[in-house]
Design a protein around this motif. Sequence first.
Motif, PDB file in Angstrom:
ATOM      1  N   VAL A 101       0.842  -1.205   0.000  1.00  7.42           N
ATOM      2  CA  VAL A 101       0.000   0.000   0.000  1.00  7.42           C
ATOM      3  C   VAL A 101       0.871   1.245   0.000  1.00  7.42           C
ATOM      4  O   VAL A 101       0.599   2.231  -0.700  1.00  7.42           O
ATOM      5  CB  VAL A 101      -0.938  -0.019   1.218  1.00  7.42           C
ATOM      6  N   LEU A 102       1.939   1.232   0.802  1.00  7.58           N
ATOM      7  CA  LEU A 102       2.831   2.387   0.854  1.00  7.58           C
ATOM      8  C   LEU A 102       3.484   2.639  -0.502  1.00  7.58           C
ATOM      9  O   LEU A 102       3.583   3.786  -0.957  1.00  7.58           O
ATOM     10  CB  LEU A 102       3.896   2.149   1.927  1.00  7.58           C
ATOM     11  N   ALA A 103       3.923   1.558  -1.164  1.00  9.62           N
ATOM     12  CA  ALA A 103       4.527   1.724  -2.486  1.00  9.62           C
ATOM     13  C   ALA A 103       3.521   2.296  -3.479  1.00  9.62           C
ATOM     14  O   ALA A 103       3.862   3.130  -4.330  1.00  9.62           O
ATOM     15  CB  ALA A 103       5.058   0.371  -2.976  1.00  9.62           C
ATOM     16  N   HIS A 104       2.261   1.858  -3.373  1.00  2.54           N
ATOM     17  CA  HIS A 104       1.224   2.372  -4.262  1.00  2.54           C
ATOM     18  C   HIS A 104       1.000   3.868  -4.032  1.00  2.54           C
ATOM     19  O   HIS A 104       0.895   4.647  -4.999  1.00  2.54           O
ATOM     20  CB  HIS A 104      -0.065   1.589  -4.022  1.00  2.54           C
ATOM     21  N   ARG A 105       0.957   4.268  -2.766  1.00  7.71           N
ATOM     22  CA  ARG A 105       0.707   5.682  -2.476  1.00  7.71           C
ATOM     23  C   ARG A 105       1.890   6.538  -2.928  1.00  7.71           C
ATOM     24  O   ARG A 105       1.701   7.646  -3.471  1.00  7.71           O
ATOM     25  CB  ARG A 105       0.459   5.860  -0.985  1.00  7.71           C
ATOM     26  N   LEU A 106       3.109   6.063  -2.697  1.00  9.05           N
ATOM     27  CA  LEU A 106       4.270   6.849  -3.111  1.00  9.05           C
ATOM     28  C   LEU A 106       4.358   6.948  -4.630  1.00  9.05           C
ATOM     29  O   LEU A 106       4.784   7.971  -5.164  1.00  9.05           O
ATOM     30  CB  LEU A 106       5.541   6.218  -2.546  1.00  9.05           C
ATOM     31  N   THR A 107       3.958   5.888  -5.307  1.00  7.13           N
ATOM     32  CA  THR A 107       3.925   5.947  -6.771  1.00  7.13           C
ATOM     33  C   THR A 107       2.928   6.989  -7.245  1.00  7.13           C
ATOM     34  O   THR A 107       3.195   7.782  -8.170  1.00  7.13           O
ATOM     35  CB  THR A 107       3.574   4.566  -7.337  1.00  7.13           C
ATOM     36  N   LEU A 108       1.765   7.005  -6.619  1.00  7.12           N
ATOM     37  CA  LEU A 108       0.745   7.999  -6.972  1.00  7.12           C
ATOM     38  C   LEU A 108       1.240   9.414  -6.690  1.00  7.12           C
ATOM     39  O   LEU A 108       1.036  10.338  -7.482  1.00  7.12           O
ATOM     40  CB  LEU A 108      -0.530   7.719  -6.174  1.00  7.12           C
ATOM     41  N   GLU A 148      -2.662  14.533   0.446  1.00 11.47           N
ATOM     42  CA  GLU A 148      -3.383  13.395   1.007  1.00 11.47           C
ATOM     43  C   GLU A 148      -2.561  12.119   0.904  1.00 11.47           C
ATOM     44  O   GLU A 148      -2.504  11.316   1.850  1.00 11.47           O
ATOM     45  CB  GLU A 148      -4.732  13.228   0.289  1.00 11.47           C
ATOM     46  N   SER A 149      -1.912  11.913  -0.217  1.00  7.43           N
ATOM     47  CA  SER A 149      -1.101  10.709  -0.396  1.00  7.43           C
ATOM     48  C   SER A 149       0.087  10.705   0.559  1.00  7.43           C
ATOM     49  O   SER A 149       0.450   9.662   1.119  1.00  7.43           O
ATOM     50  CB  SER A 149      -0.611  10.615  -1.845  1.00  7.43           C
ATOM     51  N   ALA A 150       0.709  11.856   0.753  1.00  6.49           N
ATOM     52  CA  ALA A 150       1.832  11.924   1.676  1.00  6.49           C
ATOM     53  C   ALA A 150       1.391  11.636   3.104  1.00  6.49           C
ATOM     54  O   ALA A 150       2.076  10.934   3.868  1.00  6.49           O
ATOM     55  CB  ALA A 150       2.498  13.305   1.591  1.00  6.49           C
ATOM     56  N   GLU A 206      -1.282   9.824   4.072  1.00  6.92           N
ATOM     57  CA  GLU A 206      -1.610   8.413   4.198  1.00  6.92           C
ATOM     58  C   GLU A 206      -0.350   7.542   4.152  1.00  6.92           C
ATOM     59  O   GLU A 206      -0.263   6.516   4.849  1.00  6.92           O
ATOM     60  CB  GLU A 206      -2.577   8.002   3.088  1.00  6.92           C
ATOM     61  N   ALA A 207       0.638   7.932   3.328  1.00  2.00           N
ATOM     62  CA  ALA A 207       1.892   7.179   3.285  1.00  2.00           C
ATOM     63  C   ALA A 207       2.605   7.244   4.627  1.00  2.00           C
ATOM     64  O   ALA A 207       3.187   6.249   5.091  1.00  2.00           O
ATOM     65  CB  ALA A 207       2.794   7.723   2.173  1.00  2.00           C
ATOM     66  N   LEU A 208       2.570   8.400   5.267  1.00  7.92           N
ATOM     67  CA  LEU A 208       3.190   8.536   6.577  1.00  7.92           C
ATOM     68  C   LEU A 208       2.487   7.656   7.612  1.00  7.92           C
ATOM     69  O   LEU A 208       3.141   7.015   8.445  1.00  7.92           O
ATOM     70  CB  LEU A 208       3.162  10.004   7.012  1.00  7.92           C
ATOM     71  N   GLN A 209       1.156   7.603   7.544  1.00 11.53           N
ATOM     72  CA  GLN A 209       0.416   6.750   8.456  1.00 11.53           C
ATOM     73  C   GLN A 209       0.761   5.281   8.230  1.00 11.53           C
ATOM     74  O   GLN A 209       0.959   4.515   9.193  1.00 11.53           O
ATOM     75  CB  GLN A 209      -1.086   6.973   8.268  1.00 11.53           C
TER      76      GLN A 209
END
Length: 421
Positions: A228-235, A263-265, A267-270
Amino acid sequence: MSIVSDTGHLPKPPPLPGRRWFLPSAITAELDPDSVGRTGRPKRTARDWIVDFTCFLVAVAVGLLGADALPKEPNTPYPLEVVDQWLGALACAAVWLRRRWPLGLAVAMVPVSFLSNTAGGAGVVALFTLAVHRPFKYVAWTSGVSLAATPLFYWLRPDSDLSYILSLAFAGLLTGALVGWGMFVRSKRQLMLSLRDRALRAETESALRAEQAQRLAREAIAREMHDVLAHRLTLLSVHAGALEFRPDAPRAEVERAAGVIRESAHEALQDLREIIGVLRASGDGAEESGRPQPTLEALEGLVSESREAGMKVTLDNRVTDAGTVPASVGRTAYRIAQEGLTNARKHAPGAEVTVTVAGVPGDGLTISVRNPPPPGDVPHVPGSGQGLIGLTERATLAGGRFEHGPGEDGGFQVSAWLPWG
């Protein structure tokens, strides 16, 4: 799988229950190291005191019978009768030392019993104690020497009530009975300790299997969070790149891209904090697949797949907007439903399964998977229970709770509460 701890020893056994007084001190010393005194010897239990006092009374009773028979012996002068009784009294007092020095007492009783007729009871107790507390080779040597001296004893001091042959036969039968009884008691104690050790090993192995299942569940959760983290960072990278290459984009598009990046940053931090909390920086084996993990919105697809596989599934989804459920909470709920449907398919084929999801922000999210008893015979499907252990670990790490067990109608139910706020 190894069942020893890091120090190379079995874990300390649990304390004995309140009935330890009914066990011999030799058993309690093996089962509970705290029962050993300062001298290194096990503390006497109430049972030990009763047995020791009974052995003392037996030695005294047999000694009194022997003393009563002394005047009937024609070849025994009065001074020898006095010495006989003194030796018998000392032998009876020495019975209280039988637990501390079983071999020494038994060896000492061989010549004493030969010289003193009243010490026969103490000799019997000493031989029985030796058979209980020491290996058979010591018992064989001691009883063999005693039997070898028996013919000479009855030749010098014949029994007034029995013939010479009957006296020898009675002495041999008594010695054999004492040795057999003592070895039986010793074998029973060793069997008790062996069964206790097996139970402790089985309990330890079960605990280690549960610990391994928890570790595997944590690793699986960390891999999912990593994806999930990789997906958010890619986005996030895609939108940031769009802003970099199109600085003259309309203001609305810039604001929308900036909102997605923020928002992505966040959620990635969470997600990153959750990974650290799960494995404490031990998730080195995670794969960077970049694929998003299923959340609560994918629950209907999971139910549809189960129906296509032939299951009867009823979905009662009372969450109005599944998109507002946090990703980690929705992912945990999805995995609980997935494992519950899998277990129902294996252990209750043909039964109608009900999946219920409810909750609002602030009150938390509840999910349950119930199935009634199967309509027909169910083939035995082995299960390790590690799936339920993994679900418990997931719910605990998410800050919720997980329960499972048979239902009131004889079926099975898994349910969980997850924080949502």
